[in-house]
Design an enzyme around this catalytic site. Sequence first.
Site, PDB file in Angstrom:
ATOM      1  N   CYS A  89     -34.698 -22.261  -9.553  1.00 35.62           N
ATOM      2  CA  CYS A  89     -34.620 -21.281 -10.643  1.00 35.62           C
ATOM      3  C   CYS A  89     -36.001 -20.649 -10.802  1.00 35.62           C
ATOM      4  CB  CYS A  89     -34.206 -21.992 -11.931  1.00 35.62           C
ATOM      5  SG  CYS A  89     -34.091 -20.902 -13.359  1.00 35.62           S
ATOM      6  N   HIS A 131     -24.827 -20.362 -11.917  1.00 32.08           N
ATOM      7  CA  HIS A 131     -26.194 -20.623 -12.386  1.00 32.08           C
ATOM      8  C   HIS A 131     -26.634 -19.520 -13.353  1.00 32.08           C
ATOM      9  CE1 HIS A 131     -30.541 -21.864 -11.520  1.00 32.08           C
ATOM     10  NE2 HIS A 131     -30.653 -20.713 -12.133  1.00 32.08           N
ATOM     11  N   GLU A 132     -26.386 -18.266 -12.968  1.00 28.67           N
ATOM     12  CA  GLU A 132     -26.839 -17.140 -13.813  1.00 28.67           C
ATOM     13  C   GLU A 132     -26.021 -17.051 -15.098  1.00 28.67           C
ATOM     14  OE1 GLU A 132     -29.591 -16.092 -13.013  1.00 28.67           O
ATOM     15  OE2 GLU A 132     -29.597 -16.796 -10.955  1.00 28.67           O
ATOM     16  N   HIS A 135     -27.338 -19.290 -17.683  1.00 27.96           N
ATOM     17  CA  HIS A 135     -28.513 -18.777 -18.403  1.00 27.96           C
ATOM     18  C   HIS A 135     -28.086 -18.005 -19.658  1.00 27.96           C
ATOM     19  CE1 HIS A 135     -32.048 -19.776 -16.067  1.00 27.96           C
ATOM     20  NE2 HIS A 135     -31.526 -19.303 -14.944  1.00 27.96           N
TER      21      HIS A 135
HETATM   22 NI    NI Z   1     -32.240 -19.702 -13.012  1.00 29.08          NI
END
Ligand code: NI
Length: 165
Positions: A89, A131-132, A135
């Site tokens: 990340c 993953h995004e 966020h």
């Molecule tokens: Ni990330």
Amino acid sequence: MALLKIARLGHPVLLAPAAPVPDPTTPDMRRLVRDMAETMLDANGIGLAAPQIHESLRLFIWREGDAIRAIFNPVLTLGAETATSFEGCLSIPGLRGAVPRATQLTYTGLSPHGEAIAGEAHGLAARVMQHEADHLDGILYLRRMPDLSRLGFTEELARHREDPA
Ligand code: NI
């Protein structure tokens, strides 16, 4: 265009749920997507979410082949099958960890032109999108790791062949 400063682990913006974007087509949003793309490429990343550049908005970009794609207000529906692989990340520089993710997903959202989009992703693209999207909910990949012994510095993992990537 401009390079944006990337928030690092410890900054509260990375833990906050991001707000939906009512209109992706405003000049501010167009500029934001362009600047995020430039920032992601400069940092050699394959994905970047708006909270990572201190904008708590539901927007992320990712690389798929040679293309850079952007999605606003994404909703992911995950398939049942999972696989574990190492990921990193840009907000946690130097480290990588093994994270289980769904191997397939479908998504809906808005394009930068404000149009409804829908699609399916597999493998690496599906991993990057999960993953995004995390966020946008204030979740970092560390919280998705069932085994923190599989977290390490990129160089050390490569040296000891823990992470073949
Ligand atoms: Ni990330």
